[in-house]
Design an enzyme around this catalytic site. Structure first.
Site, PDB file in Angstrom:
ATOM      1  N   ALA A  62      28.197  48.399 -34.945  1.00  0.00           N
ATOM      2  CA  ALA A  62      29.528  47.970 -34.652  1.00  0.00           C
ATOM      3  C   ALA A  62      30.498  49.044 -35.288  1.00  0.00           C
ATOM      4  O   ALA A  62      29.988  49.587 -36.650  1.00  0.00           O
ATOM      5  CB  ALA A  62      29.976  46.691 -34.993  1.00  0.00           C
ATOM      6  N   PHE A  64      31.699  52.050 -34.442  1.00  0.00           N
ATOM      7  CA  PHE A  64      31.708  53.285 -33.904  1.00  0.00           C
ATOM      8  C   PHE A  64      32.514  53.192 -32.552  1.00  0.00           C
ATOM      9  O   PHE A  64      33.428  54.178 -32.289  1.00  0.00           O
ATOM     10  CB  PHE A  64      30.171  53.850 -33.315  1.00  0.00           C
ATOM     11  CG  PHE A  64      30.172  55.035 -32.896  1.00  0.00           C
ATOM     12  CD1 PHE A  64      29.824  56.350 -33.750  1.00  0.00           C
ATOM     13  CD2 PHE A  64      30.356  55.466 -31.768  1.00  0.00           C
ATOM     14  CE1 PHE A  64      29.611  57.604 -33.544  1.00  0.00           C
ATOM     15  CE2 PHE A  64      30.178  56.773 -31.194  1.00  0.00           C
ATOM     16  CZ  PHE A  64      29.587  57.768 -32.107  1.00  0.00           C
ATOM     17  N   ASN A 111      35.068  53.581 -45.793  1.00  0.00           N
ATOM     18  CA  ASN A 111      36.046  53.204 -44.962  1.00  0.00           C
ATOM     19  C   ASN A 111      36.997  51.963 -45.102  1.00  0.00           C
ATOM     20  O   ASN A 111      36.272  51.067 -45.880  1.00  0.00           O
ATOM     21  CB  ASN A 111      35.648  53.044 -43.495  1.00  0.00           C
ATOM     22  CG  ASN A 111      35.426  51.702 -43.040  1.00  0.00           C
ATOM     23  OD1 ASN A 111      36.324  50.847 -42.564  1.00  0.00           O
ATOM     24  ND2 ASN A 111      33.924  51.209 -43.025  1.00  0.00           N
ATOM     25  N   GLY A 114      40.254  48.373 -41.687  1.00  0.00           N
ATOM     26  CA  GLY A 114      41.010  46.851 -41.656  1.00  0.00           C
ATOM     27  C   GLY A 114      41.180  46.495 -40.245  1.00  0.00           C
ATOM     28  O   GLY A 114      42.133  45.916 -39.885  1.00  0.00           O
ATOM     29  N   PHE A 115      40.221  46.683 -39.422  1.00  0.00           N
ATOM     30  CA  PHE A 115      39.811  46.111 -37.983  1.00  0.00           C
ATOM     31  C   PHE A 115      40.986  46.681 -37.245  1.00  0.00           C
ATOM     32  O   PHE A 115      41.834  46.054 -36.385  1.00  0.00           O
ATOM     33  CB  PHE A 115      39.936  44.677 -38.063  1.00  0.00           C
ATOM     34  CG  PHE A 115      38.919  43.975 -38.404  1.00  0.00           C
ATOM     35  CD1 PHE A 115      37.543  44.677 -38.637  1.00  0.00           C
ATOM     36  CD2 PHE A 115      38.768  42.555 -38.440  1.00  0.00           C
ATOM     37  CE1 PHE A 115      36.484  43.975 -39.325  1.00  0.00           C
ATOM     38  CE2 PHE A 115      37.682  41.722 -38.798  1.00  0.00           C
ATOM     39  CZ  PHE A 115      36.655  42.453 -39.190  1.00  0.00           C
ATOM     40  N   SER A 173      33.244  42.133 -43.068  1.00  0.00           N
ATOM     41  CA  SER A 173      33.889  43.295 -43.453  1.00  0.00           C
ATOM     42  C   SER A 173      34.914  43.284 -44.697  1.00  0.00           C
ATOM     43  O   SER A 173      35.396  42.221 -44.958  1.00  0.00           O
ATOM     44  CB  SER A 173      34.991  43.750 -42.305  1.00  0.00           C
ATOM     45  OG  SER A 173      36.040  44.595 -42.857  1.00  0.00           O
ATOM     46  N   ASN A 175      37.421  44.865 -45.582  1.00  0.00           N
ATOM     47  CA  ASN A 175      38.959  45.346 -45.414  1.00  0.00           C
ATOM     48  C   ASN A 175      40.039  44.542 -44.939  1.00  0.00           C
ATOM     49  O   ASN A 175      40.769  44.771 -44.499  1.00  0.00           O
ATOM     50  CB  ASN A 175      38.766  46.378 -44.677  1.00  0.00           C
ATOM     51  CG  ASN A 175      37.734  47.573 -45.432  1.00  0.00           C
ATOM     52  OD1 ASN A 175      37.864  47.975 -46.468  1.00  0.00           O
ATOM     53  ND2 ASN A 175      36.992  48.194 -44.580  1.00  0.00           N
ATOM     54  N   THR A 176      39.460  43.293 -44.573  1.00  0.00           N
ATOM     55  CA  THR A 176      40.440  42.106 -44.023  1.00  0.00           C
ATOM     56  C   THR A 176      40.798  41.108 -45.203  1.00  0.00           C
ATOM     57  O   THR A 176      39.660  40.672 -45.346  1.00  0.00           O
ATOM     58  CB  THR A 176      39.974  41.567 -42.669  1.00  0.00           C
ATOM     59  OG1 THR A 176      40.172  42.580 -41.688  1.00  0.00           O
ATOM     60  CG2 THR A 176      41.037  40.284 -42.349  1.00  0.00           C
ATOM     61  N   LYS A 215      26.870  38.709 -38.724  1.00  0.00           N
ATOM     62  CA  LYS A 215      26.726  40.109 -39.734  1.00  0.00           C
ATOM     63  C   LYS A 215      27.434  39.653 -41.014  1.00  0.00           C
ATOM     64  O   LYS A 215      28.376  39.181 -41.302  1.00  0.00           O
ATOM     65  CB  LYS A 215      27.531  41.001 -38.887  1.00  0.00           C
ATOM     66  CG  LYS A 215      27.231  42.524 -39.741  1.00  0.00           C
ATOM     67  CD  LYS A 215      27.720  43.395 -38.763  1.00  0.00           C
ATOM     68  CE  LYS A 215      27.557  44.732 -39.613  1.00  0.00           C
ATOM     69  NZ  LYS A 215      27.892  46.020 -38.898  1.00  0.00           N
ATOM     70  N   SER A 243      22.783  45.012 -42.982  1.00  0.00           N
ATOM     71  CA  SER A 243      24.252  44.335 -43.495  1.00  0.00           C
ATOM     72  C   SER A 243      25.349  45.322 -43.145  1.00  0.00           C
ATOM     73  O   SER A 243      25.269  46.392 -42.410  1.00  0.00           O
ATOM     74  CB  SER A 243      24.008  44.480 -45.089  1.00  0.00           C
ATOM     75  OG  SER A 243      24.210  45.735 -45.601  1.00  0.00           O
ATOM     76  N   ASN A 244      26.537  44.560 -43.360  1.00  0.00           N
ATOM     77  CA  ASN A 244      27.674  45.498 -43.463  1.00  0.00           C
ATOM     78  C   ASN A 244      27.769  46.668 -44.545  1.00  0.00           C
ATOM     79  O   ASN A 244      26.909  46.582 -45.216  1.00  0.00           O
ATOM     80  CB  ASN A 244      28.879  44.648 -43.268  1.00  0.00           C
ATOM     81  CG  ASN A 244      30.042  44.865 -42.404  1.00  0.00           C
ATOM     82  OD1 ASN A 244      30.580  46.064 -42.571  1.00  0.00           O
ATOM     83  ND2 ASN A 244      30.591  44.128 -41.690  1.00  0.00           N
ATOM     84  N   GLY A 266      26.024  54.473 -45.200  1.00  0.00           N
ATOM     85  CA  GLY A 266      25.216  55.526 -45.534  1.00  0.00           C
ATOM     86  C   GLY A 266      23.840  55.448 -46.520  1.00  0.00           C
ATOM     87  O   GLY A 266      23.741  54.432 -47.049  1.00  0.00           O
TER      88      GLY A 266
HETATM   89  C1  LIG Z   1      33.966  54.050 -40.179  1.00  0.00           C
HETATM   90  C2  LIG Z   1      33.272  52.562 -40.038  1.00  0.00           C
HETATM   91  C3  LIG Z   1      33.864  51.631 -39.310  1.00  0.00           C
HETATM   92  C4  LIG Z   1      33.081  50.392 -39.187  1.00  0.00           C
HETATM   93  N1  LIG Z   1      33.513  49.344 -38.602  1.00  0.00           N
HETATM   94  C5  LIG Z   1      32.785  48.499 -38.471  1.00  0.00           C
HETATM   95  C6  LIG Z   1      33.519  47.123 -37.767  1.00  0.00           C
HETATM   96  O1  LIG Z   1      34.500  47.228 -36.998  1.00  0.00           O
HETATM   97  N2  LIG Z   1      32.630  46.064 -37.691  1.00  0.00           N
HETATM   98  C7  LIG Z   1      31.386  45.933 -38.038  1.00  0.00           C
HETATM   99  O2  LIG Z   1      30.717  44.915 -38.030  1.00  0.00           O
HETATM  100  N3  LIG Z   1      31.200  46.862 -38.956  1.00  0.00           N
HETATM  101  C8  LIG Z   1      31.554  48.082 -38.934  1.00  0.00           C
HETATM  102  N4  LIG Z   1      31.132  48.983 -39.583  1.00  0.00           N
HETATM  103  C9  LIG Z   1      29.922  49.001 -40.623  1.00  0.00           C
HETATM  104  C10 LIG Z   1      28.559  49.627 -39.501  1.00  0.00           C
HETATM  105  O3  LIG Z   1      28.249  48.484 -38.511  1.00  0.00           O
HETATM  106  C11 LIG Z   1      27.355  49.183 -40.486  1.00  0.00           C
HETATM  107  O4  LIG Z   1      27.166  47.877 -40.750  1.00  0.00           O
HETATM  108  C12 LIG Z   1      27.250  50.085 -41.941  1.00  0.00           C
HETATM  109  O5  LIG Z   1      27.943  51.052 -41.778  1.00  0.00           O
HETATM  110  C13 LIG Z   1      26.108  50.430 -42.545  1.00  0.00           C
HETATM  111  O6  LIG Z   1      25.211  51.025 -41.602  1.00  0.00           O
HETATM  112  P1  LIG Z   1      25.186  52.703 -41.721  1.00  0.00           P
HETATM  113  O7  LIG Z   1      24.744  53.076 -43.030  1.00  0.00           O
HETATM  114  O8  LIG Z   1      24.369  53.183 -40.633  1.00  0.00           O
HETATM  115  O9  LIG Z   1      26.556  53.161 -41.334  1.00  0.00           O
HETATM  116  C14 LIG Z   1      31.721  50.223 -39.699  1.00  0.00           C
HETATM  117  C15 LIG Z   1      31.361  51.397 -40.564  1.00  0.00           C
HETATM  118  C16 LIG Z   1      31.922  52.511 -40.534  1.00  0.00           C
HETATM  119  C17 LIG Z   1      31.259  53.724 -41.395  1.00  0.00           C
END
Ligand SMILES: Cc1cc2nc3c(=O)[nH]c(=O)nc-3n(C[C@H](O)[C@H](O)[C@H](O)COP(=O)(O)O)c2cc1C
Length: 362
Positions: A62, A64, A111, A114-115, A173, A175-176, A215, A243-244, A266
């Site tokens: 989520a 992307f 990031n 904030g949705f 998240s 950020n909220t 999540k 995880s998030n 990352g």
């Molecule tokens: C720019 C950005 C925006 C994200 N927005 C959301 C989001 O709206 N909802 C959510 O559940 N996770 C969001 N995530 C978290 C990712 O879905 C994921 O859980 C997290 O980035 C870890 O995976 P990764 O290391 O492969 O990026 C966001 C991540 C990034 C980098």
């Protein structure tokens, strides 16, 4: 030239501010101007979660495709599934910019979006107009200014549930303000109970099952983690996404933006999220499925998350630094590792070691 060279594309995109680069990427995917990896069917990589068939474990996390702009094109990237969102009921713009930072030396992103969301009605129209060729999840959240968080989640499930194979409840998240507190408060059972009831109504109406995934954050302590799993089991949650992003900054980061506030994703998140996944897997004793997310940048990372207990996997940040070819590379390597057995037979087989912070050479 139908498909753009991904090295040139990365060079071009990484010289732009991250959010602009992302919106260009979405436009290119929308128009089909990305490497055509197409979804190969490797029998040994097939995974079934309830009634949902995944051709292989790797899908899009989520964030992307927040507003459902490209879900109908995701199979062309070779991904087995996608999760749109986080979607909020009302349109909201999110935090002020800049709010996304590339930490290139660390293969990471911070990031604090904030949705930002175009809102329920916009996404609903997209879902009415386009079909997904892969299993589709819808990730939901509440508006920052809401007076009733639970009602926001119910409203979204009610309106969007019929389009989804699963709904992911995002309460993690960072950020909220206040959102993550739902994970450890009395609101959690209330929220899950209400969503579970809503699911039943949709299932009766649709005659097809709707899964509910939850999540969670990688920053929970062991007691909090166990309580969330127990509550999820009580309310028939199908899977927990681990995880998030993390707010932990104890990791040694090298990049200029390392001190920005927000959620870190990352490579630096990888071992933290894999360890908590293994702990969760052991506590759940096979009664719930897990989605492994966090810092997957190659087939070894993916394999390790499955050894820790994940049935399927999602990624985001790895794509930003490695481009769409990463998907094909991971899937093909997983296929080579699993020539003789179905990949599902390895799930959780090294959870004990990984939960203690020991990462075995498979
Ligand atoms: C720019 C950005 C925006 C994200 N927005 C959301 C989001 O709206 N909802 C959510 O559940 N996770 C969001 N995530 C978290 C990712 O879905 C994921 O859980 C997290 O980035 C870890 O995976 P990764 O290391 O492969 O990026 C966001 C991540 C990034 C980098």
């Amino acid at each position: 030239m139908k498909y753009l060279n991904h090295l040139l594309l990365k060079y071009f995109l990484h010289n732009l501010p991250p959010e602009l680069a992302h919106s260009i990427t979405l436009k290119l995917i929308n128009k089909g101007l990305v490497f055509n990896n197409s979804l190969n069917n490797y029998k040994n990589l097939n995974v079934k979660l309830g009634n949902i068939n995944f051709q292989h474990p790797i899908g899009l996390a989520a964030g992307f495709d927040k507003d459902g702009e490209v879900f109908h094109q995701i199979d062309k990237l070779g991904l087995s599934h996608t999760e749109i969102g986080t979607i909020t009921p009302k349109l909201q713009t999110g935090n002020s910019k800049p709010r996304v930072f590339r930490l290139s030396k660390d293969n990471a992103i911070i990031n604090r979006l904030g949705f930002p969301s175009k809102g329920l009605e916009y996404v609903k129209k997209r879902l009415e107009n386009f079909n997904s060729n892969v299993p589709l999840g819808i990730n939901i959240g509440c508006n920052k200014e809401t007076t009733n968080q639970i009602n926001d989640y119910i409203k979204l499930t009610k309106s969007l549930g019929t389009f989804a194979d699963w709904i992911t409840i995002n309460i993690s998240s960072p950020n909220t303000p206040g959102l993550r507190n739902i994970q450890t408060s009395a609101l959690l059972p209330k929220l899950l109970n209400n969503i579970n009831n809503e699911r039943k109504i949709i299932e009766d109406h649709k005659g097809k099952s709707l899964q509910i995934w939850l999540k969670i954050s990688p920053d929970l302590n062991d007691t909090e983690l166990k309580n969330i799993i127990d509550t999820s089991l009580e309310y028939n949650i199908d899977a927990i996404c681990i995880s998030n992003t993390t707010i932990d900054r104890s990791l040694k980061l090298k990049s200029m933006h390392k001190n920005e506030n927000g959620g870190l994703s990352g490579t630096p998140l990888n071992s933290q999220s894999t360890k908590i996944l293994a702990k969760a897997y052991l506590h759940a004793k096979n009664n719930i499925r897990f989605i492994g997310i966090g810092g997957i940048t190659n087939a070894d990372d993916a394999y390790m998350k499955m050894l820790a207990g994940a049935s399927i996997l999602q990624l985001y940040t790895g794509l930003v630094f490695n481009g769409p070819n990463l998907i094909k590379e991971i899937v093909e390597e997983l296929n080579i590792k699993n020539k003789k057995i179905n990949i599902t037979s390895i799930i959780g087989s090294k959870a004990h070691e990984i939960s203690k912070g020991y990462y075995p050479n498979e």
